[in-house]
Structure formats: C-alpha cells, structure tokens
Write an enzyme that holds these catalytic residues in place. Sequence first.
Site, short mmCIF file in Angstrom:
data_model
loop_
_atom_site.label_atom_id
_atom_site.label_comp_id
_atom_site.label_asym_id
_atom_site.label_seq_id
_atom_site.Cartn_x
_atom_site.Cartn_y
_atom_site.Cartn_z
CB ILE A 68 -6.64 5.09 7.17
CG1 ILE A 68 -8.11 5.64 7.63
CG2 ILE A 68 -6.37 6.34 6.11
CD1 ILE A 68 -7.96 6.89 8.40
CG PHE B 80 -1.66 5.88 8.52
CD1 PHE B 80 -2.32 5.68 9.83
CD2 PHE B 80 -2.34 6.85 7.82
CE1 PHE B 80 -3.75 6.04 10.30
CE2 PHE B 80 -3.64 7.30 8.36
CZ PHE B 80 -4.19 6.88 9.33
CG HIS C 181 -2.02 -0.78 0.86
ND1 HIS C 181 -3.48 -0.01 0.39
CD2 HIS C 181 -2.45 -1.93 1.46
CE1 HIS C 181 -4.42 -1.28 0.31
NE2 HIS C 181 -3.84 -2.36 1.05
N PRO C 182 0.37 2.33 -0.66
CG PRO C 182 -0.91 3.68 -2.13
CD PRO C 182 -0.84 2.33 -1.69
CB ALA D 80 -8.27 7.01 1.91
CD GLU E 255 -8.75 2.08 -3.01
OE1 GLU E 255 -9.37 0.86 -3.18
OE2 GLU E 255 -7.56 2.09 -2.41
#
Length: 119
Positions: A72, A70, A26-27, A74, A41
């Site tokens: 989440i 992190f 994930h970026p 989004a 997203e």
Amino acid sequence: ADLLGVAGAAWAAREPGDLDAAMAGHPRIGERRLSGWSVREQAGVGTDAAVATALADGNAAYEQRFGHVFLICATGRGPAEILAELNRRMANDPATEREVAAAEIGKINDIRLRKLVTA
C-alpha cells in the site's frame, strides 16, 4: 511530467516477473526494521504496540491468502486507514489483488521520483 509519464508507461508494460520482484523488495507494512525510503513512507503507521500486533496479524493473513506482501502507498496514511484497507482488500480475488498491488507500487514510484527530482 515527462519522467512520470515514461515511468508509468514502463511500469504498465512490465514483464510478468517484474511485479513479483517489486513485491519481494518491499518491507511489510508496520515492520520495525525499515530503511531508506520506507522509513519516511511508513512514518504515519506509528509505534503503538496494538497497531503493530494488528498489522502483523493482518500481514500474516494477507500473505497466507495471496502469497505476497501487502503493498500500500502508506505516505500520508495513518494506521487505522491502512488496517481498514488491508481488511477490505482481503475480499479481493488473487488476480484483482495483484492489479491493486501493482497500482500501489505505481503510486510509490511516482512519489519517489517526485522526491528525487525536487531534492
């Protein structure tokens, strides 16, 4: 519904290294170099320079504390909400935060599966 149920069960039964692999793929939230699903997203994050700086600083502090990006879900969230959640989650202990991150990946998976089957 069956697909989401099976996917959720598979994620809940993940192997110990699966969460690390998912996080590595994930970026960072707010990164400019996004592709694929992440572009849409993170659309609500915006392009404001102050927001970008705050997210970069928050990401760095989070990664220093927890050792991973992190995560989440989004989709539908704006930058203020994302930053507030990042700051709130900094108070978590590492084990709790791993579970929160895993739950966020589950939400992302659900959204992506729904989009795939309704496309």
